[in-house]
Design an enzyme around this catalytic site. Structure first.
Site, PDB file in Angstrom:
ATOM      1  N   HIS A 154      28.348  15.083   0.223  1.00  0.00           N
ATOM      2  CA  HIS A 154      29.095  15.995  -0.661  1.00  0.00           C
ATOM      3  C   HIS A 154      30.594  15.750  -0.518  1.00  0.00           C
ATOM      4  CE1 HIS A 154      25.465  18.482   0.621  1.00  0.00           C
ATOM      5  NE2 HIS A 154      25.243  18.241  -0.652  1.00  0.00           N
ATOM      6  N   LYS A 194      19.493  16.730   4.443  1.00  0.00           N
ATOM      7  CA  LYS A 194      19.149  17.802   5.360  1.00  0.00           C
ATOM      8  C   LYS A 194      17.692  17.675   5.805  1.00  0.00           C
ATOM      9  CE  LYS A 194      18.540  22.691   5.744  1.00  0.00           C
ATOM     10  NZ  LYS A 194      18.010  23.812   4.990  1.00  0.00           N
ATOM     11  N   CYS A 206      13.421  18.185  -6.135  1.00  0.00           N
ATOM     12  CA  CYS A 206      14.206  17.730  -7.293  1.00  0.00           C
ATOM     13  C   CYS A 206      14.426  18.855  -8.297  1.00  0.00           C
ATOM     14  CB  CYS A 206      13.505  16.596  -8.031  1.00  0.00           C
ATOM     15  SG  CYS A 206      13.327  15.086  -7.100  1.00  0.00           S
ATOM     16  N   CYS A 227       7.136  11.889  -4.262  1.00  0.00           N
ATOM     17  CA  CYS A 227       8.497  11.813  -4.784  1.00  0.00           C
ATOM     18  C   CYS A 227       9.285  10.879  -3.865  1.00  0.00           C
ATOM     19  CB  CYS A 227       9.134  13.198  -4.792  1.00  0.00           C
ATOM     20  SG  CYS A 227      10.925  13.105  -4.913  1.00  0.00           S
ATOM     21  N   HIS A 259      12.087  12.766  -1.826  1.00  0.00           N
ATOM     22  CA  HIS A 259      11.770  13.820  -0.848  1.00  0.00           C
ATOM     23  C   HIS A 259      10.527  13.542  -0.014  1.00  0.00           C
ATOM     24  CE1 HIS A 259      14.453  15.753  -3.787  1.00  0.00           C
ATOM     25  NE2 HIS A 259      14.956  16.280  -2.696  1.00  0.00           N
ATOM     26  N   HIS A 267      27.744  18.152   3.710  1.00  0.00           N
ATOM     27  CA  HIS A 267      27.740  17.009   4.625  1.00  0.00           C
ATOM     28  C   HIS A 267      28.589  15.882   4.037  1.00  0.00           C
ATOM     29  CE1 HIS A 267      24.882  14.888   2.108  1.00  0.00           C
ATOM     30  NE2 HIS A 267      23.947  15.815   2.264  1.00  0.00           N
ATOM     31  N   CYS A 276       8.248  18.623  -8.523  1.00  0.00           N
ATOM     32  CA  CYS A 276       8.806  18.434  -7.177  1.00  0.00           C
ATOM     33  C   CYS A 276       9.850  19.527  -6.933  1.00  0.00           C
ATOM     34  CB  CYS A 276       9.453  17.050  -7.048  1.00  0.00           C
ATOM     35  SG  CYS A 276      10.383  16.892  -5.502  1.00  0.00           S
ATOM     36  N   LYS A 294      18.907   7.571   3.570  1.00  0.00           N
ATOM     37  CA  LYS A 294      19.839   8.476   2.901  1.00  0.00           C
ATOM     38  C   LYS A 294      20.100   9.687   3.779  1.00  0.00           C
ATOM     39  CE  LYS A 294      20.550  11.429  -1.068  1.00  0.00           C
ATOM     40  NZ  LYS A 294      19.927  12.359  -1.970  1.00  0.00           N
TER      41      LYS A 294
HETATM   42  O1  ME8 Z   1      21.921  17.758  -7.099  1.00  0.00           O
HETATM   43  N1  ME8 Z   1      25.450  10.071  -0.286  1.00  0.00           N
HETATM   44  O2  ME8 Z   1      23.124  19.272  -5.833  1.00  0.00           O
HETATM   45  P1  ME8 Z   1      23.088  18.591  -4.392  1.00  0.00           P
HETATM   46  C1  ME8 Z   1      26.334  10.265  -1.254  1.00  0.00           C
HETATM   47  N2  ME8 Z   1      22.971  21.044  -7.765  1.00  0.00           N
HETATM   48  N3  ME8 Z   1      26.453  11.408  -1.967  1.00  0.00           N
HETATM   49  C2  ME8 Z   1      25.614  12.391  -1.669  1.00  0.00           C
HETATM   50  C3  ME8 Z   1      24.635  12.258  -0.655  1.00  0.00           C
HETATM   51  C4  ME8 Z   1      24.579  11.028   0.063  1.00  0.00           C
HETATM   52  N4  ME8 Z   1      23.728  10.802   1.052  1.00  0.00           N
HETATM   53  N5  ME8 Z   1      23.943  13.409  -0.591  1.00  0.00           N
HETATM   54  C5  ME8 Z   1      24.484  14.238  -1.527  1.00  0.00           C
HETATM   55  C6  ME8 Z   1      22.515  18.831  -6.969  1.00  0.00           C
HETATM   56  N6  ME8 Z   1      25.498  13.637  -2.177  1.00  0.00           N
HETATM   57  C7  ME8 Z   1      22.698  19.731  -8.177  1.00  0.00           C
HETATM   58  C8  ME8 Z   1      23.822  19.187  -9.029  1.00  0.00           C
HETATM   59  S1  ME8 Z   1      25.409  19.264 -11.164  1.00  0.00           S
HETATM   60  C9  ME8 Z   1      25.369  19.988 -12.669  1.00  0.00           C
HETATM   61  C10 ME8 Z   1      24.059  19.926 -10.303  1.00  0.00           C
HETATM   62  C11 ME8 Z   1      26.350  14.227  -3.220  1.00  0.00           C
HETATM   63  O3  ME8 Z   1      23.620  19.612  -3.463  1.00  0.00           O
HETATM   64  C12 ME8 Z   1      26.306  13.417  -4.490  1.00  0.00           C
HETATM   65  O4  ME8 Z   1      27.406  13.764  -5.280  1.00  0.00           O
HETATM   66  O5  ME8 Z   1      21.762  18.013  -4.122  1.00  0.00           O
HETATM   67  C13 ME8 Z   1      25.040  13.923  -5.134  1.00  0.00           C
HETATM   68  O6  ME8 Z   1      24.947  13.601  -6.509  1.00  0.00           O
HETATM   69  C14 ME8 Z   1      25.198  15.400  -4.900  1.00  0.00           C
HETATM   70  O7  ME8 Z   1      25.806  15.482  -3.575  1.00  0.00           O
HETATM   71  C15 ME8 Z   1      23.907  16.170  -4.925  1.00  0.00           C
HETATM   72  O8  ME8 Z   1      24.189  17.463  -4.507  1.00  0.00           O
END
Ligand code: ME8
Length: 646
Positions: A20, A297, A128, A142, A145, A17, A125, A294
């Protein structure tokens, strides 16, 4: 110079989204900027494919975890080209080399005595994928979430994170740029001021099998964070490859604030245990929100990058996200905001400048760049261009993309004014002023060349078009190297090529008609009443109701340079905002983080020491012998941040 820039590897339990996309656009833009500066660059992104969440998602779909992760991972790797994001490496944690690297590192840390076996009860959680401390919960849930964590007791392996706590504190204190912006550095230091617990790094196979088996005990798999963070090493061929030698020392990670703790605490302590240098920098940004919540999903308010690209075009999406968000702070997404940026900044300012300038050149010189008159002392465009290049280079390097772009837009705005003041159409009517006309046209097109160069990292596709229109090869150093950012690179006699409009305007009429009428009259009447009733120093109930008091939670605090009195506070109320408070003589920044205070939430923003303050913190003024002091107001029990004070 070399640059190694990474994004988080994203969980494959959901499709990509805007959140990301933003992080990945940031990393791609930075990679392109460093290339423009002449660096040899490696840019890595990828997917995080183990753990409870993924196993659950696969289970829900009734497919095997492997089939499931293959499908969703491809959605990420397929999305990036549509946003003109070009990573050098797309890593997956199910790749065989990654599995081997994680097992190698686990064995190494185990052999060193930094991993031990123990019993543990904690609050877990699933969202997380980690145990939370009591302190992190809000109303027992949390905060990210909104779920109550499960109490779990099990025997597990633990990493001696606490052993490295002091080394980490020393490193952060000794390297001010290690974690930026500063508010996140302060947040981490504040967290580290309490004793650190060791990190549970295993899951029993009785509960979870979708993970990397521990090399020293096959009844356990690796905790997903211990596995995931190592991707930053696997991707450059740790430990023996040449790439590892050239890139690890300069590693820079980009993340959002949700995963600050794993990156700022788990990861550096893991590296310390491995005896490796720590990464260079952690760049932390805020959230993209929709209606102050925020984007995620689970809430169901996601904005899909592919749909945005379809509606607005790829470069508009890249530009909008980088220009709209102040890196580090939260930002709100709305269709109105992106349309406004497209019409105003891109179609009006940049697009018009380009089409007006090139149309005049085609009309007055047959589309051939003229020689400027050497004796002409008109240096107005050149002077600003020099300053803009300096600001741009500094701000892009500091991840202040919105500032870098604002500087570039000053140049665009001056160039548009330059057309109006110099009236090339009038000069063209007077043959004896041809020299002046040529200088003006040259200056405009040299500005367009510089814009093509500076905007490359942000809008690569548009810049290719702009270069083509200017008769410059898209890979020419004139538009791909900061070495050519000085004035005068554009050669006389270059011939323009006709191209289509860069950014067609979007129709906003439809939207405006749908907008509800504004309730202005009622408000105005109220204001009138207010004045007449305020006669005896008393206020009416209505007037009190106009004041919006809320409970705010201080999430970060920092001193303000050159002010002994003011602290810059970041508060949640519930949206994040900045408040400049005159409490520095009574409170240290680290003492206020975590406090809940009362604020006036609907004050008109004011600028204090150059910082916009969006509200006022309430405090009791205590008069004592020798002066007065302030004591912050608070509520008698914790409440959700943003609660209204009635
Ligand atoms: O945490 N606004 O993966 P994830 C801005 N797999 N950036 C956002 C966002 C939002 N609303 N939502 C997601 C993980 N992001 C782990 C990471 S790394 C070794 C492991 C972006 O799929 C942002 O970069 O939950 C956030 O830190 C990341 O997606 C979390 O992705």
């Amino acid at each position: 110079m070399t640059t190694y820039i990474t994004t988080p590897i994203y969980y494959v339990n959901a499709q990509p989204h805007l959140g990301h996309a933003y992080t990945t656009i940031v990393a791609d833009t930075y990679a392109r900027f460093r290339r423009l500066a002449g660096d040899s660059v490696r840019f890595q992104t990828g997917t995080d494919e183990h753990g409870d969440k993924i196993a659950e998602a696969a289970d829900k779909e009734g497919v095997s975890p492997k089939a499931y992760v293959d499908r969703i991972s491809a959605m990420f790797s397929d999305t990036w080209p549509t946003l003109d994001i070009v990573p050098d490496n797309f890593i997956r944690t199910t790749d065989a080399d990654h599995v081997a690297t994680v097992q190698n590192i686990l064995q190494q840390v185990y052999d060193k005595g930094d991993i031990y076996f123990d019993k543990y009860t904690g609050l877990y959680c699933t969202g997380c994928e980690r145990f939370l401390t009591e302190k992190e919960l809000v109303n027992g849930k949390c905060p990210d979430h909104q779920t109550v964590p499960d109490e779990i007791t099990e025997q597990n392996y633990f990493f001696r994170m606490s052993k490295y706590q002091q080394d980490l504190i020393d490193h952060i204190k000794g390297n001010p740029d290690f974690i930026t912006p500063e508010r996140y550095r302060n947040e981490v230091l504040s967290f580290l001021s309490e004793p650190l617990e060791d990190l549970c790094i295993s899951r029993p196979t009785s509960r979870l099998t979708w993970g990397i088996p521990l090399p020293f005990d096959d009844k356990f798999v690796t905790y997903v964070w211990f596995d995931a963070l190592i991707n930053y090493l696997t991707g450059i061929g740790y430990p023996d490859s040449e790439q590892f030698k050239s890139y690890w020392d300069v590693a820079e990670h980009v993340i959002a604030k949700d995963i600050l703790k794993p990156h700022a605490i788990y990861w550096p302590t893991m590296l310390l245990s491995m005896g490796l240098p720590l990464y260079q920098k952690l760049h932390v940004h805020g959230y993209w929100n929709v209606d102050e919540t925020k984007m995620s999903k689970s809430i169901g308010n996601v904005v899909r990058p592919a749909e945005l690209v379809e509606e607005y075009g790829v470069d508009c999406v890249r530009y909008f996200t980088l220009r709209e968000m102040s890196f580090g702070l939260d930002s709100s997404f709305s269709a109105d905001a992106i349309v406004a940026r497209k019409n105003s900044d891109l179609a009006n300012d940049l697009g018009n400048l380009y089409s007006r300038s090139t149309a005049m050149l085609i009309k007055y010189t047959g589309g051939v760049i003229p020689e400027p008159v050497a004796s002409d002392d008109d240096t107005v465009m050149r002077d600003l261009a020099r300053d803009v290049v300096t600001t741009y280079t500094e701000k892009m390097g500091d991840f202040q993309f919105h500032r870098a772009l604002a500087a570039v837009w000053e140049l665009i705005s001056l160039a548009n004014k330059y057309i109006v003041t110099n009236e090339p159409w009038a000069l063209a009517k007077e043959p004896e002023r041809a020299g002046r006309l040529h200088t003006v046209l040259y200056n405009l097109h040299e500005t367009l060349r510089l814009l093509t160069l500076l905007l490359q990292p942000v809008m690569p596709g548009t810049c290719k078009k702009m270069a083509k229109g200017l008769g410059i090869a898209e890979d020419s150093p004139l538009v791909t190297s900061l070495d050519a950012a000085g004035w005068g690179g554009l050669q006389a006699k270059t011939e323009l090529t006709r191209i289509d409009a860069l950014f067609p305007r979007m129709d906003t009429k439809k939207k405006k008609q749908q907008a509800p009428p504004k309730e202005k009259t009622k408000k105005k009447q109220k204001q009138k009443v207010k004045k007449t009733e305020n006669m005896e120093g008393l206020i009416t109930f209505d007037q009190f109701q106009d004041l919006e008091l809320r409970v705010a939670e201080i999430v970060a605090a920092e001193p303000i340079k050159k002010s002994d009195r003011l602290l810059k506070l970041s508060v949640k109320a519930p949206e994040e905002r900045t408040i400049v408070a005159g409490i520095a003589e009574y409170y240290k920044p680290e003492d206020v983080v975590g406090l809940q205070v009362l604020i006036v939430a609907n004050l008109k923003p004011v600028k204090l020491m150059g910082i916009e303050s969006q509200g006022m913190v309430l405090a009791a003024k205590v008069e004592e012998e020798g002066g007065s002091r302030l004591v912050l107001s608070a509520v008698s029990a914790p409440v959700p941040a943003g609660s209204k004070v009635a």
